[in-house]
Design a protein around this motif. Sequence first.
Motif, PDB file in Angstrom:
ATOM      1  N   ILE A   2       0.864  -1.174   0.000  1.00  0.00           N
ATOM      2  CA  ILE A   2       0.000   0.000   0.000  1.00  0.00           C
ATOM      3  C   ILE A   2       0.899   1.220   0.000  1.00  0.00           C
ATOM      4  CG2 ILE A   2      -0.304   0.637   2.413  1.00  0.00           C
ATOM      5  CD1 ILE A   2      -3.306   0.282   1.927  1.00  0.00           C
ATOM      6  N   GLU A   3       0.411   2.324  -0.493  1.00  0.00           N
ATOM      7  CA  GLU A   3       1.221   3.536  -0.469  1.00  0.00           C
ATOM      8  C   GLU A   3       1.392   3.983   0.975  1.00  0.00           C
ATOM      9  OE1 GLU A   3       2.720   5.465  -3.293  1.00  0.00           O
ATOM     10  OE2 GLU A   3       2.684   3.321  -3.514  1.00  0.00           O
ATOM     11  N   PRO A   4       2.524   4.631   1.303  1.00  0.00           N
ATOM     12  CA  PRO A   4       2.779   4.982   2.695  1.00  0.00           C
ATOM     13  C   PRO A   4       1.574   5.644   3.353  1.00  0.00           C
ATOM     14  CG  PRO A   4       4.624   5.591   1.353  1.00  0.00           C
ATOM     15  CD  PRO A   4       3.571   5.086   0.417  1.00  0.00           C
ATOM     16  N   ALA A   5       1.253   5.223   4.550  1.00  0.00           N
ATOM     17  CA  ALA A   5       0.113   5.764   5.276  1.00  0.00           C
ATOM     18  C   ALA A   5       0.491   5.825   6.730  1.00  0.00           C
ATOM     19  CB  ALA A   5      -1.093   4.868   5.108  1.00  0.00           C
ATOM     20  N   ILE A   6      -0.256   6.482   7.456  1.00  0.00           N
ATOM     21  CA  ILE A   6       0.063   6.505   8.871  1.00  0.00           C
ATOM     22  C   ILE A   6      -1.019   5.611   9.568  1.00  0.00           C
ATOM     23  CG2 ILE A   6       0.403   7.936  10.866  1.00  0.00           C
ATOM     24  CD1 ILE A   6       2.412   8.539   8.820  1.00  0.00           C
ATOM     25  N   ALA A  48      15.369  -3.123  12.419  1.00  0.00           N
ATOM     26  CA  ALA A  48      15.517  -4.305  11.549  1.00  0.00           C
ATOM     27  C   ALA A  48      14.436  -4.314  10.476  1.00  0.00           C
ATOM     28  CB  ALA A  48      15.444  -5.583  12.390  1.00  0.00           C
ATOM     29  N   VAL A  49      13.224  -3.897  10.859  1.00  0.00           N
ATOM     30  CA  VAL A  49      12.124  -3.827   9.884  1.00  0.00           C
ATOM     31  C   VAL A  49      12.453  -2.809   8.797  1.00  0.00           C
ATOM     32  CG1 VAL A  49       9.714  -3.047   9.633  1.00  0.00           C
ATOM     33  CG2 VAL A  49      10.335  -4.636  11.474  1.00  0.00           C
ATOM     34  N   MET A  50      13.015  -1.673   9.211  1.00  0.00           N
ATOM     35  CA  MET A  50      13.341  -0.634   8.226  1.00  0.00           C
ATOM     36  C   MET A  50      14.394  -1.115   7.237  1.00  0.00           C
ATOM     37  SD  MET A  50      11.340   1.860   8.502  1.00  0.00           S
ATOM     38  CE  MET A  50      12.155   2.837   7.242  1.00  0.00           C
ATOM     39  N   ALA A  51      15.348  -1.927   7.701  1.00  0.00           N
ATOM     40  CA  ALA A  51      16.377  -2.444   6.780  1.00  0.00           C
ATOM     41  C   ALA A  51      15.725  -3.322   5.710  1.00  0.00           C
ATOM     42  CB  ALA A  51      17.433  -3.220   7.558  1.00  0.00           C
ATOM     43  N   ILE A  52      14.775  -4.167   6.126  1.00  0.00           N
ATOM     44  CA  ILE A  52      14.085  -5.040   5.157  1.00  0.00           C
ATOM     45  C   ILE A  52      13.181  -4.194   4.254  1.00  0.00           C
ATOM     46  CG2 ILE A  52      12.504  -6.998   4.902  1.00  0.00           C
ATOM     47  CD1 ILE A  52      13.506  -7.987   7.657  1.00  0.00           C
ATOM     48  N   PHE A  57      11.160  -2.356  -1.047  1.00  0.00           N
ATOM     49  CA  PHE A  57      10.168  -1.511  -1.708  1.00  0.00           C
ATOM     50  C   PHE A  57      10.803  -0.265  -2.318  1.00  0.00           C
ATOM     51  CE2 PHE A  57       7.781  -3.680   1.742  1.00  0.00           C
ATOM     52  CZ  PHE A  57       6.907  -4.397   0.930  1.00  0.00           C
ATOM     53  N   PRO A  58      10.368   0.112  -3.531  1.00  0.00           N
ATOM     54  CA  PRO A  58      10.924   1.320  -4.151  1.00  0.00           C
ATOM     55  C   PRO A  58      10.568   2.598  -3.399  1.00  0.00           C
ATOM     56  CG  PRO A  58       9.335   0.229  -5.644  1.00  0.00           C
ATOM     57  CD  PRO A  58       9.456  -0.618  -4.400  1.00  0.00           C
ATOM     58  N   ARG A  59       9.421   2.627  -2.745  1.00  0.00           N
ATOM     59  CA  ARG A  59       9.056   3.802  -1.926  1.00  0.00           C
ATOM     60  C   ARG A  59       8.803   3.324  -0.506  1.00  0.00           C
ATOM     61  NH1 ARG A  59       4.584   6.988  -2.700  1.00  0.00           N
ATOM     62  NH2 ARG A  59       5.689   8.844  -2.070  1.00  0.00           N
ATOM     63  N   PRO A  60       9.888   3.147   0.269  1.00  0.00           N
ATOM     64  CA  PRO A  60       9.723   2.591   1.625  1.00  0.00           C
ATOM     65  C   PRO A  60       8.868   3.479   2.520  1.00  0.00           C
ATOM     66  CG  PRO A  60      12.065   2.820   1.025  1.00  0.00           C
ATOM     67  CD  PRO A  60      11.277   3.499  -0.043  1.00  0.00           C
ATOM     68  N   TRP A  61       8.139   2.839   3.411  1.00  0.00           N
ATOM     69  CA  TRP A  61       7.431   3.599   4.450  1.00  0.00           C
ATOM     70  C   TRP A  61       8.481   4.267   5.336  1.00  0.00           C
ATOM     71  CZ3 TRP A  61       2.923   0.608   7.231  1.00  0.00           C
ATOM     72  CH2 TRP A  61       1.921   0.314   6.308  1.00  0.00           C
ATOM     73  N   PRO A  62       8.182   5.473   5.824  1.00  0.00           N
ATOM     74  CA  PRO A  62       9.114   6.074   6.777  1.00  0.00           C
ATOM     75  C   PRO A  62       9.005   5.389   8.142  1.00  0.00           C
ATOM     76  CG  PRO A  62       7.202   7.475   6.485  1.00  0.00           C
ATOM     77  CD  PRO A  62       7.020   6.325   5.547  1.00  0.00           C
ATOM     78  N   GLU A  63      10.078   5.512   8.926  1.00  0.00           N
ATOM     79  CA  GLU A  63      10.122   4.884  10.250  1.00  0.00           C
ATOM     80  C   GLU A  63       8.945   5.319  11.120  1.00  0.00           C
ATOM     81  OE1 GLU A  63      14.178   5.025  11.598  1.00  0.00           O
ATOM     82  OE2 GLU A  63      13.513   4.600  13.636  1.00  0.00           O
ATOM     83  N   ARG A  64       8.562   6.594  10.992  1.00  0.00           N
ATOM     84  CA  ARG A  64       7.477   7.107  11.855  1.00  0.00           C
ATOM     85  C   ARG A  64       6.148   6.398  11.573  1.00  0.00           C
ATOM     86  NH1 ARG A  64       7.885  10.925   7.926  1.00  0.00           N
ATOM     87  NH2 ARG A  64       5.920  11.427   6.878  1.00  0.00           N
ATOM     88  N   TYR A  68       3.832   4.896  14.449  1.00  0.00           N
ATOM     89  CA  TYR A  68       2.401   5.216  14.550  1.00  0.00           C
ATOM     90  C   TYR A  68       1.558   3.930  14.652  1.00  0.00           C
ATOM     91  CZ  TYR A  68      -2.304   6.482  13.141  1.00  0.00           C
ATOM     92  OH  TYR A  68      -3.664   6.602  13.103  1.00  0.00           O
ATOM     93  N   GLU A  69       1.849   2.979  13.750  1.00  0.00           N
ATOM     94  CA  GLU A  69       1.057   1.736  13.741  1.00  0.00           C
ATOM     95  C   GLU A  69       1.121   1.024  15.093  1.00  0.00           C
ATOM     96  OE1 GLU A  69      -0.870   1.116  11.394  1.00  0.00           O
ATOM     97  OE2 GLU A  69      -0.060   2.367   9.805  1.00  0.00           O
TER      98      GLU A  69
END
Length: 228
Positions: A2-6, A48-52, A57-64, A68-69
């Motif tokens: 999905i496209e980045p969402a909060i 570790a999740v951010m590294a994967i 993904f070409p447009r990774p979700w940001p750490e924030r 939030y999730e």
Amino acid sequence: MIEPAISTKDERDDMSSQVVLSPLEAQNAPERVVSIVVTPMSLDDIPAVMAIERASFPRPWPERAYHYELTENPNAYFVVARAYESIQTSSVPHSPWHRLAVRLGLHSHPAPAQPLVVGFAGMWMQVDEAHIATIATHPGWRGRGVGERILVNLLREAQRRHAITVTLEVRVSNGVAQNLYRKYGFEEVGRRKAYYQDNREDALLMTVTNFDTPEYRERLDALEGRLR
Ligand SMILES: CC(C)(COP(=O)(O)OP(=O)(O)OC[C@H]1O[C@@H](n2cnc3c(N)ncnc32)[C@H](O)[C@@H]1OP(=O)(O)O)[C@@H](O)C(=O)NCCC(=O)NCCS
């Protein structure tokens, strides 16, 4: 996906299974056994999740977004898969003293190495619909059943939360992910034009329409049984 969402995690049953990576080449040879365990994601898992995420993904979700999730979205269920590795030695032909020591619990195998985060996923519950928002396996661990174990964990959680249907979006070009979803009964029910902003690629909308039926429960039981 999905496209980045909060978008809580919940204390849930672990789903654990064992994968024997190298066959016994000779009796008594040490055996590397890897157990994949899927558990709710915690804030400590985010690096570790951010590294994967970045490798997948070409447009990774940001750490924030993960922060939030995990802290603010009561409808979110996010998990990680960890690999626990241990070395086991064959029990034959050991001496009677060795066998006695094992029986008495005096013999211990080497301690498993530090568990690695090898995959993750996230799902949102929207009334009676479970929406799979993201799923990824570490590139070095793909093709070894990690994605499947994570997906089964999400589907079991959706059952516990009484979902009637499960939905997701996937790139039209992502045949690997589509294969995984089709294996678990997802069917294409629509298309979102130019959904992905990086290359304006279409998304397929896939759902499990018969999720809340005895037939699907039987199918999921059978697939999960083969993973064990
Ligand atoms: C999609 C993804 C999560 C699959 O994870 P994985 O751990 O490699 O998958 P598994 O080893 O559990 O394989 C499960 C099923 O996926 C499909 N699959 C996996 N690798 C495949 C490949 N190389 N070619 C075709 N199908 C494949 C198969 O249906 C497989 O079942 P099978 O073993 O019975 O054939 C992983 O490829 C990934 O992280 N991709 C990048 C991120 C991504 O695209 N996420 C999905 C967004 S919608």
